[in-house]
Scaffold this motif. Structure first.
Motif, short mmCIF file in Angstrom:
data_model
loop_
_atom_site.label_atom_id
_atom_site.label_comp_id
_atom_site.label_asym_id
_atom_site.label_seq_id
_atom_site.Cartn_x
_atom_site.Cartn_y
_atom_site.Cartn_z
N ASN A 371 10.68 -1.44 -4.83
CA ASN A 371 11.89 -1.74 -4.93
C ASN A 371 12.83 -1.12 -6.11
N LEU A 372 12.05 -0.39 -7.13
CA LEU A 372 12.81 0.17 -8.01
C LEU A 372 12.75 1.68 -7.94
N ILE A 373 11.82 2.35 -7.32
CA ILE A 373 11.79 3.66 -7.10
C ILE A 373 12.90 4.21 -6.16
N PRO A 374 13.70 5.18 -6.66
CA PRO A 374 14.89 5.49 -5.72
C PRO A 374 14.38 6.01 -4.45
N GLY A 375 14.76 5.71 -3.31
CA GLY A 375 14.21 6.43 -2.08
C GLY A 375 12.80 6.41 -1.46
N SER A 376 12.05 5.53 -2.39
CA SER A 376 10.46 5.26 -1.89
C SER A 376 10.32 4.72 -0.74
N LEU A 377 9.19 5.11 -0.10
CA LEU A 377 8.72 4.52 1.22
C LEU A 377 7.66 3.50 1.04
N ILE A 378 7.33 2.71 2.06
CA ILE A 378 6.23 1.85 1.70
C ILE A 378 5.56 1.42 2.88
N THR A 379 4.17 1.06 2.94
CA THR A 379 3.67 0.83 4.16
C THR A 379 2.85 -0.68 3.59
N LEU A 380 3.14 -1.50 4.39
CA LEU A 380 2.29 -2.90 3.96
C LEU A 380 1.55 -3.32 5.28
N TYR A 381 0.03 -3.32 4.85
CA TYR A 381 -0.83 -3.83 6.02
C TYR A 381 -1.02 -5.22 5.65
N ASP A 382 -1.36 -5.93 6.82
CA ASP A 382 -1.82 -7.29 6.49
C ASP A 382 -3.22 -7.60 6.07
N HIS A 383 -4.00 -6.65 6.50
CA HIS A 383 -5.49 -6.71 6.18
C HIS A 383 -5.89 -5.09 5.98
N VAL A 384 -7.19 -4.96 5.85
CA VAL A 384 -7.77 -3.75 5.76
C VAL A 384 -9.00 -3.68 6.86
N VAL A 385 -8.38 -3.08 8.00
CA VAL A 385 -9.60 -3.24 9.02
C VAL A 385 -9.73 -1.62 9.70
N TRP A 386 -10.76 -1.19 9.83
CA TRP A 386 -10.98 -0.11 10.35
C TRP A 386 -12.40 0.05 11.18
#
Length: 421
Positions: A371-386
């Motif tokens: 929310n603070l880093i200008p122009g940053s991207l984010i990927t939010l996963y619900d769980h860590v499954v591989w």
């Protein structure tokens, strides 16, 4: 008295060399033949959950042509014992020591005539890992591994009498991905591992990817333990960038993985110039392209990735902080990276975390930073499954190591590779 327990998911590390001896005594000199000694190698792979010994190679090529059809999983028994390389204090805990028989799932010959014993292994399966986690230190340590091989039936050869091996001598731990990284120590004394690409830089400079490990992979200097190994064996963070897929995407890239003398969060501003020294030395010595230096790190290393872009705003072409720490864990004290510092980051930044991370809360760390880093991207996963296996929510680095995060059809490695300083 110390207590040994087994963790649900083994974190990985190096292997302590030892000698494994086993023989069925009655067969030692069957037929009057002289004793036969064979060395063996422990073959390991770094899985997403950490390194495991996945097979054992018996160097039997010199014994003559063995009848592969007469080999079976029951021809040999494999016993494994893994213990801490440093003393465990009374009342302390170490996860993942073990003393057990490994299940042999197959026995085959390789192209050199050596017998390969495939061992049962899987994510979260105890008894094959190469690292132990000492709770009081918060550190992974390379376990001392002693493998004992017992031959249960003679080896049938195509020519000559059957052979019974009388002595098995344990050799090195072999992990080709880890072994591809050379060992180094900087002028300031910081250890690091370096992958050098196969592509020759004679016709131009190549990119450099800086990987910063998590808290469990630092040194434990009170114990004089500084192995320069666990950074590559605990997870695939650095190894992912050295895979053929990543090297193709980056058109050949150096990958450097420094090891903290404690943990990055202890004193990020002090560690930052020591890391920069390594980077600048590689730019001079290895014809690294100064406009294509990338930084990525997980947990403690996610924090340090942010710290590096705060301290050196013009050094990196892109930054990938994974489940990075911004606010002090456990509450209390000033933030590790202030709001003003986050707002001042101008390095292209792609943050990754999982919503079920109960080690580094996403809302006050990764999401707050985004929310603070200008122009940053984010990927939010619900769980860590591989591959169908669910890991702890904190382990979102697994996704980056597999080039999984994507936005608008662009995956994270491609995004990094396209970024220029």
């Amino acid at each position: 008295m110390s207590t040994s327990v087994t963790r649900r998911t083994v974190l990985a590390g190096g292997a302590g060399a030892a000698v494994g001896l086993a023989l069925p005594g009655a067969a030692a000199h069957a037929g009057g033949h002289r004793p036969t000694s064979v060395s063996f190698t422990l073959d390991a792979r770094t899985l997403d959950g950490g390194e495991q010994v996945t097979s054992v190679t018996l160097h039997t090529g010199r014994l003559g042509s063995i009848d592969a059809a007469r080999l079976s999983p029951g021809t040999f028994t494999v016993h494994a014992k893994a213990t801490s390389p440093i003393p465990i204090a009374p009342g302390d805990l170490i996860f993942s020591e073990y003393d057990l028989d490994r299940t042999v799932t197959a026995a085959r010959l390789d192209r050199h005539g050596n017998i390969v014993l495939e061992l049962s292994h899987a994510e979260g399966q105890p008894g094959g890992g190469t690292l132990g986690y000492i709770v009081s230190r918060g550190r992974n340590v390379q376990l001392d591994l002693v493998y004992t091989i017992t031959q249960n039936t003679p080896l049938v050869r195509r020519h000559g009498p059957p052979v019974t091996i009388t002595r098995f001598v344990q050799g090195r731990l072999s992990n080709p991905e880890v072994d591809a990284f050379s060992h180094h120590v900087s002028r300031s004394g910081m250890k690091y591992r370096l992958y050098s690409p196969e592509r020759s830089p004679r016709h131009g400079r190549l990119p450099l990817i800086l990987w910063l490990h998590g808290g469990g992979e630092g040194a434990s200097l009170p114990d004089d333990y500084y192995d320069n190994e666990t950074t590559l064996r605990a997870n695939r963070g650095a190894l992912g960038f050295a895979t053929p897929e990543a090297q193709r995407i980056f058109s050949g890239a150096y990958v450097v993985a420094p090891q903290s003398t404690s943990y990055w969060m202890e004193d990020g501003p002090r560690f930052a110039p020591l890391i920069r020294e390594i980077v600048e030395d590689l730019v001079r010595r290895k014809r690294v392209d100064p406009d294509r230096i990338y930084v990525a790190g997980c947990s403690n290393g996610g924090y340090m990735s942010l710290e590096m872009t705060v301290a050196y705003p013009d050094l990196f072409a892109a930054s990938v902080p994974i489940c990075g720490v911004v606010e002090p864990l456990g509450g209390g004290g000033p933030p590790l990276v202030t709001d003003a510092e986050l707002a001042g980051i101008n390095t292209p930044t792609w943050l990754v975390t999982s919503r079920d991370d109960d080690t580094v809360p996403p809302e006050s760390n990764t999401i707050h930073a985004h929310n603070l880093i200008p122009g940053s991207l984010i990927t939010l996963y619900d769980h860590v499954v591989w591959n169908g296996y669910q890991f702890p929510g904190h382990w979102s680095w697994i996704y980056v190591a597999r080039n999984d995060p994507s936005l608008n059809g662009t995956h994270i490695w491609q995004w990094m590779a396209l970024s220029r300083r």
